[in-house]
Structure formats: C-alpha cells, structure tokens
Design an enzyme around this catalytic site. Sequence first.
Site, PDB file in Angstrom:
ATOM      1  N   ARG A 150       0.850  -1.188   0.000  1.00  0.00           N
ATOM      2  CA  ARG A 150       0.000   0.000   0.000  1.00  0.00           C
ATOM      3  C   ARG A 150       0.883   1.234   0.000  1.00  0.00           C
ATOM      4  O   ARG A 150       1.968   1.234   0.581  1.00  0.00           O
ATOM      5  CB  ARG A 150      -0.889   0.034   1.242  1.00  0.00           C
ATOM      6  CG  ARG A 150      -2.040  -0.924   1.200  1.00  0.00           C
ATOM      7  CD  ARG A 150      -2.947  -0.760   2.391  1.00  0.00           C
ATOM      8  NE  ARG A 150      -2.326  -1.176   3.631  1.00  0.00           N
ATOM      9  CZ  ARG A 150      -1.766  -0.365   4.514  1.00  0.00           C
ATOM     10  NH1 ARG A 150      -1.773   0.954   4.324  1.00  0.00           N
ATOM     11  NH2 ARG A 150      -1.212  -0.832   5.609  1.00  0.00           N
TER      12      ARG A 150
ATOM     13  N   TYR B 290      -1.295  -3.577  -6.948  1.00  0.00           N
ATOM     14  CA  TYR B 290      -1.132  -4.257  -5.654  1.00  0.00           C
ATOM     15  C   TYR B 290      -2.471  -4.325  -4.899  1.00  0.00           C
ATOM     16  O   TYR B 290      -3.182  -3.315  -4.792  1.00  0.00           O
ATOM     17  CB  TYR B 290      -0.066  -3.545  -4.790  1.00  0.00           C
ATOM     18  CG  TYR B 290      -0.098  -4.096  -3.389  1.00  0.00           C
ATOM     19  CD1 TYR B 290       0.422  -5.370  -3.120  1.00  0.00           C
ATOM     20  CD2 TYR B 290      -0.739  -3.422  -2.364  1.00  0.00           C
ATOM     21  CE1 TYR B 290       0.323  -5.915  -1.855  1.00  0.00           C
ATOM     22  CE2 TYR B 290      -0.845  -3.964  -1.092  1.00  0.00           C
ATOM     23  CZ  TYR B 290      -0.313  -5.219  -0.852  1.00  0.00           C
ATOM     24  OH  TYR B 290      -0.433  -5.778   0.389  1.00  0.00           O
TER      25      TYR B 290
ATOM     26  N   GLY C 154      -3.880  -4.182  -1.830  1.00  0.00           N
ATOM     27  CA  GLY C 154      -4.429  -3.180  -0.913  1.00  0.00           C
ATOM     28  C   GLY C 154      -4.817  -1.881  -1.608  1.00  0.00           C
ATOM     29  O   GLY C 154      -5.641  -1.118  -1.114  1.00  0.00           O
TER      30      GLY C 154
ATOM     31  N   LYS D 138      -9.630  -2.184   1.809  1.00  0.00           N
ATOM     32  CA  LYS D 138      -9.253  -0.998   2.578  1.00  0.00           C
ATOM     33  C   LYS D 138     -10.072   0.211   2.132  1.00  0.00           C
ATOM     34  O   LYS D 138     -10.423   1.062   2.946  1.00  0.00           O
ATOM     35  CB  LYS D 138      -7.756  -0.725   2.400  1.00  0.00           C
ATOM     36  CG  LYS D 138      -6.869  -1.883   2.819  1.00  0.00           C
ATOM     37  CD  LYS D 138      -7.122  -2.289   4.240  1.00  0.00           C
ATOM     38  CE  LYS D 138      -6.229  -3.424   4.684  1.00  0.00           C
ATOM     39  NZ  LYS D 138      -6.516  -3.844   6.051  1.00  0.00           N
TER      40      LYS D 138
ATOM     41  N   HIS E 171     -10.714  -1.868  11.669  1.00  0.00           N
ATOM     42  CA  HIS E 171      -9.634  -2.736  11.178  1.00  0.00           C
ATOM     43  C   HIS E 171      -9.416  -3.837  12.220  1.00  0.00           C
ATOM     44  O   HIS E 171      -8.433  -3.824  12.947  1.00  0.00           O
ATOM     45  CB  HIS E 171      -8.384  -1.866  11.001  1.00  0.00           C
ATOM     46  CG  HIS E 171      -7.264  -2.518  10.256  1.00  0.00           C
ATOM     47  ND1 HIS E 171      -5.973  -2.052  10.293  1.00  0.00           N
ATOM     48  CD2 HIS E 171      -7.236  -3.600   9.439  1.00  0.00           C
ATOM     49  CE1 HIS E 171      -5.202  -2.813   9.548  1.00  0.00           C
ATOM     50  NE2 HIS E 171      -5.940  -3.761   9.013  1.00  0.00           N
TER      51      HIS E 171
ATOM     52  N   SER F  11      -1.250  -3.426  10.431  1.00  0.00           N
ATOM     53  CA  SER F  11      -0.960  -4.407   9.382  1.00  0.00           C
ATOM     54  C   SER F  11       0.260  -5.257   9.746  1.00  0.00           C
ATOM     55  O   SER F  11       1.237  -4.744  10.294  1.00  0.00           O
ATOM     56  CB  SER F  11      -0.678  -3.676   8.069  1.00  0.00           C
ATOM     57  OG  SER F  11      -1.710  -2.765   7.831  1.00  0.00           O
TER      58      SER F  11
ATOM     59  N   CYS G  44       0.808  -7.568  11.974  1.00  0.00           N
ATOM     60  CA  CYS G  44       1.136  -7.798  13.392  1.00  0.00           C
ATOM     61  C   CYS G  44       0.525  -9.107  13.873  1.00  0.00           C
ATOM     62  O   CYS G  44       0.360  -9.302  15.082  1.00  0.00           O
ATOM     63  CB  CYS G  44       0.604  -6.668  14.258  1.00  0.00           C
ATOM     64  SG  CYS G  44       1.613  -5.205  14.208  1.00  0.00           S
TER      65      CYS G  44
ATOM     66  N   LYS H 167      -2.646 -10.534  12.879  1.00  0.00           N
ATOM     67  CA  LYS H 167      -4.109 -10.630  13.016  1.00  0.00           C
ATOM     68  C   LYS H 167      -4.627 -11.964  12.498  1.00  0.00           C
ATOM     69  O   LYS H 167      -5.447 -12.614  13.132  1.00  0.00           O
ATOM     70  CB  LYS H 167      -4.817  -9.503  12.238  1.00  0.00           C
ATOM     71  CG  LYS H 167      -4.867  -8.203  12.998  1.00  0.00           C
ATOM     72  CD  LYS H 167      -6.125  -7.377  12.725  1.00  0.00           C
ATOM     73  CE  LYS H 167      -6.301  -6.978  11.296  1.00  0.00           C
ATOM     74  NZ  LYS H 167      -5.234  -6.055  10.844  1.00  0.00           N
TER      75      LYS H 167
ATOM     76  N   ASN I 268      -2.996 -14.761  12.220  1.00  0.00           N
ATOM     77  CA  ASN I 268      -2.584 -15.839  13.133  1.00  0.00           C
ATOM     78  C   ASN I 268      -3.488 -15.888  14.364  1.00  0.00           C
ATOM     79  O   ASN I 268      -3.898 -16.960  14.813  1.00  0.00           O
ATOM     80  CB  ASN I 268      -1.140 -15.641  13.607  1.00  0.00           C
ATOM     81  CG  ASN I 268      -0.133 -15.862  12.489  1.00  0.00           C
ATOM     82  OD1 ASN I 268      -0.484 -16.382  11.435  1.00  0.00           O
ATOM     83  ND2 ASN I 268       1.100 -15.454  12.710  1.00  0.00           N
TER      84      ASN I 268
ATOM     85  N   ASP J  91      -9.539  -9.447   9.312  1.00  0.00           N
ATOM     86  CA  ASP J  91      -8.996  -8.113   9.007  1.00  0.00           C
ATOM     87  C   ASP J  91      -9.972  -6.961   9.261  1.00  0.00           C
ATOM     88  O   ASP J  91      -9.540  -5.890   9.669  1.00  0.00           O
ATOM     89  CB  ASP J  91      -8.546  -8.072   7.538  1.00  0.00           C
ATOM     90  CG  ASP J  91      -7.666  -6.882   7.209  1.00  0.00           C
ATOM     91  OD1 ASP J  91      -6.819  -6.529   8.039  1.00  0.00           O
ATOM     92  OD2 ASP J  91      -7.833  -6.297   6.116  1.00  0.00           O
TER      93      ASP J  91
ATOM     94  N   ASN K 125       6.217  -8.673   1.869  1.00  0.00           N
ATOM     95  CA  ASN K 125       4.768  -8.412   1.856  1.00  0.00           C
ATOM     96  C   ASN K 125       4.077  -9.280   0.805  1.00  0.00           C
ATOM     97  O   ASN K 125       3.046  -8.897   0.261  1.00  0.00           O
ATOM     98  CB  ASN K 125       4.498  -6.926   1.593  1.00  0.00           C
ATOM     99  CG  ASN K 125       3.040  -6.552   1.874  1.00  0.00           C
ATOM    100  OD1 ASN K 125       2.421  -7.078   2.801  1.00  0.00           O
ATOM    101  ND2 ASN K 125       2.481  -5.657   1.062  1.00  0.00           N
ATOM    102  N   SER K 126       4.662 -10.454   0.495  1.00  0.00           N
ATOM    103  CA  SER K 126       3.970 -11.347  -0.448  1.00  0.00           C
ATOM    104  C   SER K 126       2.694 -11.846   0.225  1.00  0.00           C
ATOM    105  O   SER K 126       2.614 -11.935   1.453  1.00  0.00           O
ATOM    106  CB  SER K 126       4.875 -12.503  -0.861  1.00  0.00           C
ATOM    107  OG  SER K 126       5.441 -13.127   0.273  1.00  0.00           O
ATOM    108  N   ARG K 127       1.710 -12.185  -0.591  1.00  0.00           N
ATOM    109  CA  ARG K 127       0.364 -12.409  -0.048  1.00  0.00           C
ATOM    110  C   ARG K 127      -0.275 -13.676  -0.581  1.00  0.00           C
ATOM    111  O   ARG K 127       0.064 -14.151  -1.669  1.00  0.00           O
ATOM    112  CB  ARG K 127      -0.532 -11.231  -0.464  1.00  0.00           C
ATOM    113  CG  ARG K 127      -0.108  -9.886   0.111  1.00  0.00           C
ATOM    114  CD  ARG K 127      -0.559  -9.763   1.523  1.00  0.00           C
ATOM    115  NE  ARG K 127      -0.111  -8.532   2.158  1.00  0.00           N
ATOM    116  CZ  ARG K 127      -0.823  -7.895   3.095  1.00  0.00           C
ATOM    117  NH1 ARG K 127      -1.990  -8.363   3.475  1.00  0.00           N
ATOM    118  NH2 ARG K 127      -0.355  -6.818   3.667  1.00  0.00           N
TER     119      ARG K 127
ATOM    120  N   GLY L 253       0.037 -19.916  19.231  1.00  0.00           N
ATOM    121  CA  GLY L 253      -1.012 -20.638  19.972  1.00  0.00           C
ATOM    122  C   GLY L 253      -1.014 -20.303  21.464  1.00  0.00           C
ATOM    123  O   GLY L 253      -2.056 -20.320  22.130  1.00  0.00           O
TER     124      GLY L 253
ATOM    125  N   ASN M 256      -0.840 -17.578  22.792  1.00  0.00           N
ATOM    126  CA  ASN M 256      -1.635 -16.375  23.068  1.00  0.00           C
ATOM    127  C   ASN M 256      -3.004 -16.750  23.647  1.00  0.00           C
ATOM    128  O   ASN M 256      -3.706 -15.902  24.199  1.00  0.00           O
ATOM    129  CB  ASN M 256      -1.792 -15.521  21.805  1.00  0.00           C
ATOM    130  CG  ASN M 256      -0.461 -14.934  21.370  1.00  0.00           C
ATOM    131  OD1 ASN M 256       0.454 -14.796  22.183  1.00  0.00           O
ATOM    132  ND2 ASN M 256      -0.342 -14.615  20.098  1.00  0.00           N
TER     133      ASN M 256
END
Length: 601
Positions: A86, A216, A218, A225, A245, A267, A269, A271, A273, A294, A383-385, A510, A512
């Site tokens: 982005r 891209y 985003g 977004k 978000h 972004s 961090c 989310k 997972n 997200d 930042n591959s997705r 896990g 967490n």
Amino acid sequence: MTNPAPAIFPPSGIGDARPANQAVLDWVHDIAALTEPENIFWCDGSERENEFLIAESLNQNVLIKLNQQKVPRSYLHRSNPNDVARVEQCTFVCTPTKEEAGPTNNWSEPSEMYAKLRGLLKGAMRGRTLFVIPYMMGPSDSPLTKVGFEITDSKYVVLNMRIMTRMGEIALKRLGNDPNAEWNRGVHSLLDINPERRFICHFPQDNTIISVGSGYGGNVLLSKKCLALRIGSYLARTQGWMAEHMLILGVESPEGRKHYVAAAFPSACGKTNFAMLIPPAHFKGWKVTTVGDDIGWMQIRDGRLYAVNPENGYFGVVPGTSYKSNPNAMKSIAHDTIYTNVALTDDDDVWWEGKDGPAPSHAVDWRGNDWTPESKEKAAHPNSRFTTPMRNNPALDSDVEKGDGVPISAIIFGGRRSDTVPLVYQAFDWNHGVYLGATMASETTAAAAGTVGKVRRDPMAMLPFCGYNIGQYFQHWLDIGKRLSSQPLIFNVNWFRKGVKSQFLWPGFGENMRVLKWIIDRCEGTGGALKSPIGWLPSPHDLDLAELDIDHKCVAEILGIDHEEWAKELAEHKIFFDSLGGVVPKQLLDQRERVAARFKE
Ligand code: OXD
Ligand code: MN
C-alpha cells in the site's frame, strides 16, 4: 501450416451479466466513454467465467500455473517490483474541506482531484477490456451489508475480488432496480504501473473510489481498505455503526460457553494468526473459531455490539506462515489460492521464508530471478500475499454468515512494541479503553511502503484507513460507548516485547490462548487482576501458564511496567495528540492526565 482459428472473445454466455439498475448502467457508460476500452465484460462471478479468466491469465502470463498435485487450483502472480505494498503517500481522502479529511489524511479538493484523475483515465483502457465487478460486502441478509461495483482493466483484480467478496448475481439481487439505492462506485485502472501516476482516491460524500497506477491488492481490491474501511468508516459515522480494522474470533470453553472478541492490530502484526489460533494441548476442549481476519463492521442491537465480517476471503501476509505459526492458514492456502510475489520452486510449488522444512536448493524469486539459499535477496517479498476463500479455513465460525452478527464481549487493541507495553492489561472503562486505542502504536512493517521498524502511533490500527477527521472518529467511539448498555471490556495486548538480549519474551502464536483465556475470565467476572496506573494487570498467577516452558523472570518482565518508560510513553501520547492540532476530544486529553496522576499516587 495454417494458424489456429482465433479464440472468440469472450465465448457466448460469459462476460454479459449486465445489471438491471439504470444508475449503474449510466455510470459504466460514462467511464467507458472516458477510458475507451476495446470490450466491456460484465462479470457474473460464475465458475465458468472464472475458468475462462484463469485460462486467459495463464495465456497472458498474468498467472503462473502451480503444481496442481501440490497446490490444486492455485496460481502465482508476480507484481511489478515497483508495486508491492500500500502506498499511503499516494492515498487521498477528497472532501469539500480539508478539516473533514482531518490531520491524518492526505487531502485534495474533490473537483481538482476528479479533473486530474479524469485526465489520467482518458483513453487509459484503449486496447484493453473493461471489467465490471458487482460485489457485496457482508452476509446476504445483514442490515450492514453494502453493494459495490468495481470497474477495472485488470484480470488479476477480477480473480481476487471473486475470492475476497460475494461477487456477481448475489450483489445485483441485493441492489435491485431502485435508481436511488446506495452503492459504491469504484474505478481502477493499471495505467502504466508508474509510481508517478499512482493515486488511490476516496470521495466519501459521493461513495466513490478511484485508484490508478497500481496493481497491488491493498490499492486495487477496492472492496477492502478503500470501501470496507475508508468509505465504510465515513458511512458508519453518518449511519451510527462502526467500521474497524479488526479481526473477529469466537472462543468456546469445554463447557460450551462462547464469547466473541474483536481485535485491532496494525498491518502485519499477526491478526490472521490470532484469528486462526489453535489452543495449546493444555487447553484441551477449548475451541477458537474465525469470523474474520482483518475487518469488522459492528452495529448496536439491544444495547450490545454485534459484528459481521464484510469480507469473503483472506488476503494475508505469506512469509512466516507455517504449520508451527498457523496450521489453519496453511490448510486454507493448500488449494484454491492465488499467491502474489512468493518464490517458485523447480517443481512448480510455492516457497517463502519461514515455511516449514528446509529451503529449496534452487528457486525463482518473486522478481523472476534465480535464487539459492546463498542469495542475498529474499526469495519471497516480505509483503507477499495469499488470497484464499474463507470457506477453506478449517476453523471458520459457524455464524460467519449470520446477518445480525456475533455479540462482542471484548475489544482488544495491540501493536508491535519491543518495550514499555506489557503483555496484556485491561482498561478501567469504555472511555479509558478508547484512550488505549487512540494512543496505540506499533513498529512499522512491510505492509506499507516506507521504513520498517519505526514506532508510529496508529490509533485503533486505523491511521491509514480512517476516511474522515480522526478527532471525529475518536468522538464517534465515545458516542457509541454512551449508546451501549452492555459495553464490551477493552484490553491492550503486546506479543512482541523483548528482553535485554533483544529476544522475544513471550512465545506468541497458539500460546496467546493463555492471554485470551484471562480476557474471557475477566468478561465472565472470574479473572483476578491488580490495579495499576495504566489499567488492570494480571499478576503471573492470574494467567494460566501451566505446561508452558517459560522463565518466571520473563513473566515478571513481560507483565511489568517501568515508570521511566511510561513517563516517556505518556509524553509521546501528548506529542501525538498535540500533532493532531486540537481535534482530540477533551475526554481523551483528560484520560491522559488521569494516567499521569495515577503514576504519582
Ligand atoms: C492488509 C493491511 O493488507 O492492513 O490487511 O495492510
Ligand atoms: Mn489489514
């Protein structure tokens, strides 16, 4: 030798799902007159259409076919190396006055920006196909659900939008024929993928988005977004709901008691997972289920907050995803997935840094160059997705399609902080919680172009996504609190605190669950806590740490608050609030004074 007969484009019955609504037809007509495409392709979202577009994309090298035994029905796309994240500096909120966009958005006067964009779009689709994508955000029977149309000249966008949204017939049905119905107008053109001509522009008052010069996700999957957050947050304020978000997850105890929590993290961090967390063995019988990873849209019903996930798929960061970090994500992306900017192995499988097992001895990197473990460059872009449908997720919550949404017991804010911020703490009340959200900060990641690792304030993880004045956004949060008779409890978490040797103090992933369990205990009124100047803090024995290999010193350190670090932190909160130029509501300024006073008690 004779040439094969040219393919008929498109074959009959494909690309001709014209909507009945005259307002949409008139708008498409206008954009087509401006951009001068060779064809107009009206998408219906069908399987047959998707197969046709995949075949075309393979022919034109927009997609690379992967090993279909290893990753069935999955493909790789490589974006232009100048276009991998982005771009916040090219993102604009165009409102009649600068004050409406506020101090955190790039602003442009709407008529000036429209004129500039129309200039860029003039003739931009010559020789190209203009695709019209009807899509719906939210479950089909939700009062929160919104319809959008995206015009694009990118097949990659069409293929991704089919995964990320409820696309086609279902959206046309929801919109109906009313020429005054609310719907979002989105226009996207790749132009020549030139960073100099890259603009992602939002016109909240017109419910319109125009994005040019990027391919891209985003920047170009306008549902995400752009609509669900920037335009969504503007609509939410005017219509009395919330667009955030946030991931949404369900936690069910072995006795069958279930809570839902919504969590905002900047972004990249973790989310996705957290939304797909698998509890460790010690938590036998506990289940975590995903509603969304997200974005959360929330409304008030009977004095409570209820959330829906407006999306239909996940557009997640690939590097670091493994059976260790996120088994549910690995299962989700094992088929029917579009990968962007990961590495390609010699047997046409995908690979990225942090995947299970050894690195391949040779691969082709995300730029298309040879790669070996000795290479200096990363094989996959940081930042591959992946783009994958949410139905692939083995932990998908059974109420994900529930139009009323799921009731939210707790809201969690979090960021990536090496120091200062403890593992978890709870706000004293709603307004204090809004202050925690408004002052949260995180070290920057590769999800946005720019420096990585710098602490920046990112209120409610919405800094790049709030489509109006951030001061009014804070006020909207405070106002929502007043309308709730049963307010969710608000927490702050930090999985990323480091020790003196720069090692992470908390195992994360896990584990967490242990923090989540304390949060649920607090919601049920059973969890213990100590009052501290910054909020309610668990003592080490309030957290269930059984069967966790962690040093007691580490636990004390990660739950600790250092007065000097907090003096600095509070000074930074003031600098941040001051930098917003007087828009911050007094209640939040007062909250800061109260924290400072509690440190002196
Ligand atoms: C995302 C982001 O892609 O937040 O979700 O950048
Ligand atoms: Mn995000």
